[in-house]
Write an enzyme that holds these catalytic residues in place. Structure first.
Site, PDB file in Angstrom:
ATOM      1  N   LYS A  78       0.839  -1.210   0.000  1.00 48.12           N
ATOM      2  CA  LYS A  78       0.000   0.000   0.000  1.00 48.12           C
ATOM      3  C   LYS A  78       0.876   1.264   0.000  1.00 48.12           C
ATOM      4  CE  LYS A  78      -3.100   2.991   0.397  1.00 48.12           C
ATOM      5  NZ  LYS A  78      -4.434   3.172   0.847  1.00 48.12           N
ATOM      6  N   HIS A 122       5.958   8.891 -26.575  1.00 50.42           N
ATOM      7  CA  HIS A 122       6.901   7.770 -26.565  1.00 50.42           C
ATOM      8  C   HIS A 122       6.174   6.568 -25.952  1.00 50.42           C
ATOM      9  CE1 HIS A 122      10.145   5.193 -25.256  1.00 50.42           C
ATOM     10  NE2 HIS A 122      10.977   5.864 -26.049  1.00 50.42           N
ATOM     11  N   CYS A 161      -3.643  10.706   1.775  1.00 47.62           N
ATOM     12  CA  CYS A 161      -2.908   9.452   1.566  1.00 47.62           C
ATOM     13  C   CYS A 161      -1.547   9.687   0.932  1.00 47.62           C
ATOM     14  CB  CYS A 161      -3.726   8.548   0.657  1.00 47.62           C
ATOM     15  SG  CYS A 161      -5.418   8.411   1.220  1.00 47.62           S
TER      16      CYS A 161
HETATM   17  N1  SAJ Z   1      -2.170  14.939  -8.526  1.00 47.67           N
HETATM   18  C1  SAJ Z   1      -1.354  15.726  -9.346  1.00 47.67           C
HETATM   19  N2  SAJ Z   1      -1.028  15.262 -10.585  1.00 47.67           N
HETATM   20  C2  SAJ Z   1      -1.470  14.067 -11.061  1.00 47.67           C
HETATM   21  C3  SAJ Z   1      -2.293  13.254 -10.229  1.00 47.67           C
HETATM   22  C4  SAJ Z   1      -2.630  13.713  -8.970  1.00 47.67           C
HETATM   23  O1  SAJ Z   1      -0.934  16.815  -8.952  1.00 47.67           O
HETATM   24  O2  SAJ Z   1      -1.147  13.734 -12.211  1.00 47.67           O
HETATM   25  C5  SAJ Z   1      -2.532  15.410  -7.174  1.00 47.67           C
HETATM   26  C6  SAJ Z   1      -4.030  15.619  -7.000  1.00 47.67           C
HETATM   27  O3  SAJ Z   1      -4.437  16.871  -7.497  1.00 47.67           O
HETATM   28  C7  SAJ Z   1      -4.158  15.508  -5.493  1.00 47.67           C
HETATM   29  C8  SAJ Z   1      -3.116  14.461  -5.137  1.00 47.67           C
HETATM   30  O4  SAJ Z   1      -2.216  14.412  -6.240  1.00 47.67           O
HETATM   31  O5  SAJ Z   1      -3.841  16.727  -4.858  1.00 47.67           O
HETATM   32  C9  SAJ Z   1      -3.665  13.072  -4.861  1.00 47.67           C
HETATM   33  O6  SAJ Z   1      -4.703  12.744  -5.782  1.00 47.67           O
HETATM   34  P1  SAJ Z   1      -4.848  11.301  -6.445  1.00 47.67           P
HETATM   35  O7  SAJ Z   1      -6.018  11.317  -7.339  1.00 47.67           O
HETATM   36  O8  SAJ Z   1      -3.563  10.898  -7.055  1.00 47.67           O
HETATM   37  O9  SAJ Z   1      -5.050  10.297  -5.224  1.00 47.67           O
HETATM   38  P2  SAJ Z   1      -6.011  10.212  -3.916  1.00 47.67           P
HETATM   39  O10 SAJ Z   1      -5.285  10.785  -2.753  1.00 47.67           O
HETATM   40  O11 SAJ Z   1      -7.378  10.710  -4.191  1.00 47.67           O
HETATM   41  O12 SAJ Z   1      -6.112   8.580  -3.759  1.00 47.67           O
HETATM   42  C10 SAJ Z   1      -4.902   7.821  -3.686  1.00 47.67           C
HETATM   43  C11 SAJ Z   1      -5.014   6.649  -4.700  1.00 47.67           C
HETATM   44  N3  SAJ Z   1      -3.712   5.996  -4.816  1.00 47.67           N
HETATM   45  C12 SAJ Z   1      -3.156   5.778  -6.029  1.00 47.67           C
HETATM   46  O13 SAJ Z   1      -3.666   6.132  -7.070  1.00 47.67           O
HETATM   47  C13 SAJ Z   1      -1.857   5.036  -6.029  1.00 47.67           C
HETATM   48  C14 SAJ Z   1      -6.073   5.662  -4.196  1.00 47.67           C
HETATM   49  O14 SAJ Z   1      -6.111   4.515  -5.042  1.00 47.67           O
HETATM   50  C15 SAJ Z   1      -5.767   5.238  -2.760  1.00 47.67           C
HETATM   51  O15 SAJ Z   1      -6.734   4.315  -2.259  1.00 47.67           O
HETATM   52  C16 SAJ Z   1      -5.802   6.479  -1.899  1.00 47.67           C
HETATM   53  O16 SAJ Z   1      -4.743   7.360  -2.354  1.00 47.67           O
HETATM   54  C17 SAJ Z   1      -5.572   6.048  -0.458  1.00 47.67           C
HETATM   55  O17 SAJ Z   1      -6.563   5.951   0.290  1.00 47.67           O
HETATM   56  O18 SAJ Z   1      -4.436   5.725  -0.095  1.00 47.67           O
END
Ligand code: SAJ
Length: 424
Positions: free
Chosen positions: A212, A250, A266
């Site tokens: 995780k 790519h 998270c």
């Molecule tokens: N973000 C970016 N650029 C991106 C993707 C995300 O800046 O390309 C930012 C988002 O705006 C946000 C943060 O990252 O501020 C997190 O957003 P997210 O959509 O990546 O993830 P969370 O926090 O909503 O959920 C994550 C997920 N983990 C992964 O995708 C590996 C989810 O599957 C988990 O269950 C969750 O964390 C958790 O509970 O741990």
């Protein structure tokens, strides 16, 4: 193994949907939470958190008599612990909620029960949880001392659902099942099979814990790469969004999107659980956290320099006359969750350093969080805010912002931290 009664400890963003999904499969579910208000709300068939469709599922589960909430644990055949695991000031994990949950359920445990830790946890937390329960119940045996012969089965099965898609992902995602022994994994698998349609993949507890943390660190590191690129490109006068689009053509490159920083509960937290266990080895993981945590400050500096440009083009203007419209406050697009949001951090700091009007536009909320009200940030509609603004700062790529008419931005300085605004 059949589970007559299932208890879920911690009725938050993960525990409540999990409890409701078990109940929807006609299992008797006892939800336990220390917050009496949340318990009362759930017992009325309502919810205290925001997640699409969860209200309907909880309402049905409660009115049909399958789900009931309480503040005191009761006997059950399986217990799922889904309490928060925050970090302390020094980025060290705080297992206080797991400790109190395990001590709270210890008195009602009986031979044959299954305990699952779902909370995201540092490596070793499941063994620690089991040790706390063994200490409280010397009359029962646990896997760390009695292996396959233990009275109580213990496993770590981390949740991996995406906020906003929780009900679908709970059912469809694969589940990592980390039993403290193979028998523990087998029993835990039969519990999740009640609703999981994805694969249940068996490993041990430590690997499940690390899995995780690895998933979220992988994403954090990839976002940090994109964020660092955005800072480099700004310096080199290159459009980072175009650059990423090109590089992603790519076949083996897939760069994520830069933003104003990483929020949520998270991704900005979990990598620290790896760093705290292996501080000398986790160099890249730590640096990624630092890059992402540093992004809000970079955005603020950028706004300050743009305000400076506005003033330099207008001899009579003073900083207090410059209006900044900030588009979006939530931690990511199309949700109303403002907790741990870099956008809130940026707006709050901007208001502290900028003497002029700072207007926040957030279509998903009706009221600003108290810290922003207190500082004098105003909440405005998009049309009005854009009408008044000299500087437009886009912080969240909500659908509502991606189609802004370029005419409405004519003559304004635009800082688009998400690459969401259409070019004129
Ligand atoms: N973000 C970016 N650029 C991106 C993707 C995300 O800046 O390309 C930012 C988002 O705006 C946000 C943060 O990252 O501020 C997190 O957003 P997210 O959509 O990546 O993830 P969370 O926090 O909503 O959920 C994550 C997920 N983990 C992964 O995708 C590996 C989810 O599957 C988990 O269950 C969750 O964390 C958790 O509970 O741990």
């Amino acid at each position: 193994m059949s589970f007559q009664t299932i208890s879920v400890i911690g009725l938050g963003y993960i525990g409540l949907p999990t409890a409701a999904v078990f109940a929807s499969r006609k299992k008797k579910v006892i939800g336990v939470d220390v917050n009496p208000k949340a318990v009362a709300t759930i017992n009325q068939g309502k919810i205290h958190i925001v997640e699409p469709d969860l209200d309907l599922v909880v309402h049905a589960a409660v009115t049909e008599g399958y789900l009931r909430a309480t503040t005191t644990p009761e006997p059950a055949d399986a217990f799922l612990i889904a309490v928060p695991t925050p970090f302390k000031g020094n980025h060290e994990p705080d297992l206080g909620f797991i400790e109190s949950a395990s001590k709270a359920i210890a008195p009602v445990l009986k031979k044959g029960d299954l305990i699952i830790l779902e909370s995201t946890s540092p490596v070793g937390a499941t063994e620690q949880m089991s040790a706390w329960m063994a200490e409280a119940r010397p009359d029962l045996t646990f896997p760390q001392t009695h292996g396959e012969e233990s009275d109580i089965r213990v496993a770590h099965c981390p949740e991996r659902v995406l906020p906003g898609h929780v009900l679908r992902e709970l059912v469809q995602n694969d589940r990592v099942i980390g039993g403290m022994t193979p028998k523990c994994s087998e029993v835990a698998t039969s519990l999740y099979k009640i609703f999981v349609e994805g694969d249940c993949v068996i490993t041990n507890a430590r690997t499940a814990e690390m899995c995780k943390l690895t998933e979220n660190s992988f994403r954090d590191t990839n976002i940090a790469f994109a964020n660092e690129l955005s800072i480099i490109c700004d310096k080199l006068d290159i459009n980072v969004w175009e650059l990423i689009r090109l590089a992603n053509r790519h076949p083996r490159v897939n760069i994520l999107q830069p933003g104003p920083g990483v929020g949520g509960h998270c991704i900005a937290v979990d990598p620290w659980f790896i760093v705290s266990k292996t501080p000398h080895e986790a160099r890249l993981i730590r640096t990624a956290r630092e890059v992402n945590d540093g992004k809000p400050e970079w955005v603020i500096t950028k706004v300050q320099s743009v305000v400076g440009e506005v003033l330099s083009h207008n001899d009579n203007a003073e900083a207090k006359d410059v209006v900044i419209a900030c588009l979006g406050l939530s931690f990511k697009a199309d949700i109303d969750d403002l907790r741990e949001s870099p956008a809130v951090e940026i707006v709050s700091k901007l208001k502290r350093i900028h003497p002029g009007l700072v207007i926040a536009v957030e279509p998903h909320i009706n009221e600003l969080p108290f810290e922003l009200i207190e500082q004098g940030v105003s909440l405005g509609g998009m049309r009005d805010a854009l009408g008044l603004a000299d500087v437009v700062l886009l912080l969240v790529d909500h659908k509502a912002f991606t189609n802004i008419d370029p005419q409405m931005l004519a003559g304004k300085k635009v800082i688009d931290t998400r690459g969401a605004i259409r070019e004129a």
